[in-house]
Design a protein around this motif. Sequence first.
Motif, PDB file in Angstrom:
ATOM      1  N   THR A 256     -54.517  32.638  24.903  1.00 24.75           N
ATOM      2  CA  THR A 256     -54.484  32.886  25.681  1.00 24.75           C
ATOM      3  C   THR A 256     -55.312  34.033  26.116  1.00 24.75           C
ATOM      4  O   THR A 256     -55.481  34.650  25.645  1.00 24.75           O
ATOM      5  N   PRO A 257     -56.355  34.044  27.858  1.00 17.70           N
ATOM      6  CA  PRO A 257     -57.266  35.108  27.778  1.00 17.70           C
ATOM      7  C   PRO A 257     -56.007  36.200  28.023  1.00 17.70           C
ATOM      8  O   PRO A 257     -57.144  37.591  28.293  1.00 17.70           O
ATOM      9  N   ALA A 258     -54.788  36.778  27.883  1.00 22.29           N
ATOM     10  CA  ALA A 258     -54.238  37.762  28.239  1.00 22.29           C
ATOM     11  C   ALA A 258     -54.035  38.231  26.388  1.00 22.29           C
ATOM     12  O   ALA A 258     -53.779  39.067  26.382  1.00 22.29           O
ATOM     13  N   GLY A 259     -54.588  37.377  25.690  1.00 31.42           N
ATOM     14  CA  GLY A 259     -54.963  38.096  24.515  1.00 31.42           C
ATOM     15  C   GLY A 259     -54.237  37.997  23.646  1.00 31.42           C
ATOM     16  O   GLY A 259     -53.693  38.837  21.846  1.00 31.42           O
ATOM     17  N   ILE A 260     -52.834  37.366  24.289  1.00 34.66           N
ATOM     18  CA  ILE A 260     -51.648  36.887  22.871  1.00 34.66           C
ATOM     19  C   ILE A 260     -51.176  35.075  22.998  1.00 34.66           C
ATOM     20  O   ILE A 260     -52.574  34.429  24.015  1.00 34.66           O
ATOM     21  N   TYR A 261     -50.887  35.021  21.982  1.00 35.83           N
ATOM     22  CA  TYR A 261     -51.047  32.969  22.020  1.00 35.83           C
ATOM     23  C   TYR A 261     -49.533  32.301  22.637  1.00 35.83           C
ATOM     24  O   TYR A 261     -49.128  33.630  23.325  1.00 35.83           O
ATOM     25  N   SER A 262     -49.961  31.638  23.090  1.00 34.36           N
ATOM     26  CA  SER A 262     -48.827  31.188  24.407  1.00 34.36           C
ATOM     27  C   SER A 262     -47.136  30.632  23.704  1.00 34.36           C
ATOM     28  O   SER A 262     -46.592  30.457  24.703  1.00 34.36           O
ATOM     29  N   GLY A 263     -47.293  31.037  22.517  1.00 28.92           N
ATOM     30  CA  GLY A 263     -46.255  30.770  22.032  1.00 28.92           C
ATOM     31  C   GLY A 263     -45.176  30.920  20.196  1.00 28.92           C
ATOM     32  O   GLY A 263     -46.180  31.285  20.163  1.00 28.92           O
ATOM     33  N   PHE A 264     -44.777  30.834  20.394  1.00 30.18           N
ATOM     34  CA  PHE A 264     -44.199  30.784  18.341  1.00 30.18           C
ATOM     35  C   PHE A 264     -44.601  29.216  18.090  1.00 30.18           C
ATOM     36  O   PHE A 264     -44.922  28.061  18.590  1.00 30.18           O
ATOM     37  N   VAL A 265     -45.041  28.881  17.245  1.00 28.47           N
ATOM     38  CA  VAL A 265     -45.110  27.765  16.287  1.00 28.47           C
ATOM     39  C   VAL A 265     -44.749  27.341  15.293  1.00 28.47           C
ATOM     40  O   VAL A 265     -43.682  28.917  14.541  1.00 28.47           O
ATOM     41  N   SER A 266     -43.602  26.279  15.236  1.00 33.26           N
ATOM     42  CA  SER A 266     -42.933  25.498  13.786  1.00 33.26           C
ATOM     43  C   SER A 266     -44.129  26.374  12.885  1.00 33.26           C
ATOM     44  O   SER A 266     -45.300  25.563  12.447  1.00 33.26           O
ATOM     45  N   SER A 267     -43.112  26.582  11.525  1.00 33.85           N
ATOM     46  CA  SER A 267     -44.016  26.405  10.417  1.00 33.85           C
ATOM     47  C   SER A 267     -43.068  26.009   9.505  1.00 33.85           C
ATOM     48  O   SER A 267     -41.952  26.024   8.119  1.00 33.85           O
ATOM     49  N   TRP A 268     -43.089  24.109   9.546  1.00 34.48           N
ATOM     50  CA  TRP A 268     -42.007  23.537   8.405  1.00 34.48           C
ATOM     51  C   TRP A 268     -41.769  22.184   7.912  1.00 34.48           C
ATOM     52  O   TRP A 268     -43.180  21.631   8.073  1.00 34.48           O
ATOM     53  N   ASP A 269     -41.857  22.393   6.865  1.00 34.47           N
ATOM     54  CA  ASP A 269     -42.295  21.038   5.799  1.00 34.47           C
ATOM     55  C   ASP A 269     -40.968  20.374   4.835  1.00 34.47           C
ATOM     56  O   ASP A 269     -41.729  19.506   3.775  1.00 34.47           O
ATOM     57  N   GLY A 270     -40.525  20.566   5.455  1.00 36.72           N
ATOM     58  CA  GLY A 270     -38.641  19.773   5.157  1.00 36.72           C
ATOM     59  C   GLY A 270     -39.838  18.276   5.304  1.00 36.72           C
ATOM     60  O   GLY A 270     -39.321  18.271   6.254  1.00 36.72           O
ATOM     61  N   VAL A 271     -39.197  17.457   4.505  1.00 36.73           N
ATOM     62  CA  VAL A 271     -39.405  15.301   4.101  1.00 36.73           C
ATOM     63  C   VAL A 271     -38.196  14.881   4.583  1.00 36.73           C
ATOM     64  O   VAL A 271     -37.541  14.762   5.011  1.00 36.73           O
TER      65      VAL A 271
END
Length: 336
Positions: free
Chosen positions: A246-261
């Motif tokens: 974002t223009p504020a220099g931070i991301y819009s939020g957390f991100v999922s990092s999931w690879d379970g199938v």
Amino acid sequence: MKKLILVVSLLSLVVEGIVLGTLADTIAIADKIGVLGLALTPLLAIGIAIIVHWWRAREGDRTPRQLALGVVVCVLASAALVPGFVRAYSSAGAGGVPSPQRSRPSGEQSKLATPTLTPLVPSGMPVASSKACPMPDPTDPQLPPIDVKVVFWCKGDVVKANGEPDQSNFQIKMRPRLVNNTSSSISISIGNPSPLRLLVTGKQVDRRWSPPPLTKEGGDRPIVIECNGSDFWAIPPNLPHDAVATPAGIYSGFVSSWDGVDLKPGHNYFKPLRHNEDGSAVREGNLVFQVPLDENGSVIIYGLAILDRGTKGEILGLARFGVAEEWGPAVQPTSF
């Protein structure tokens, strides 16, 4: 004089036999010459005595009566060895060497008795199948199909694409652990429809829910499920990598990092903490949920559930928020 010498010889042999019999009781003697040596010692003494008396009888120095008396003396001396021989044999092992003895502890420990270990099933005793352990009682508590535990979690704000704070949403980031207690593989993929859901209560959650772009395009939506006699909104997680700068220099939020199938029978899914070379935490095994707030800026979280994709919302496992055994402590967002 000859009678006196004979008497003295007789007493000497008897005393000698008693001394040897006493010494034979010691572990050192038995360990050096063995049980077989103890048995052959008196026989050797008798043989030597017979040969000596026979030789002297040939030379005319002994009469047949003295020869017989010498044999009797040797037999009596050998008899004195019997008690020590028996005691040494009883303390010996199968190989003829006495079994090692435990040294007695000193001081206060000497008052404690040495414990005796008793086998659960004596050697050679058959175990009858009719006396085997009973079948499990179906009324006993059973393991859930899936053990669910939230190991780490944190709360985070949501930032709009223009950099402004989003007052109508917040995020829950977590790292769960799943254990499959069933005999079948269980799907843990978070594709549409996701079996992993955050259970919450709130007003019009389905209308207020506004996920980031990739999750919205995925088509999954909050659904209503029944759990422990109450209805809850079940929110799906955000898809991986669904956050923007974002223009504020931070991301819009957390991100999922999931690879379970698929989670195989008896297997678990959990990513232990790891760190990069710069000390930052490796982002893996994490789920992020976008949670809408009502007009009062509140929402009630009930827990994390995993549903059976093959049925209409059957809950296979649940980790309840606020239960320490099921939901772990809140930690710094950047720590996992």
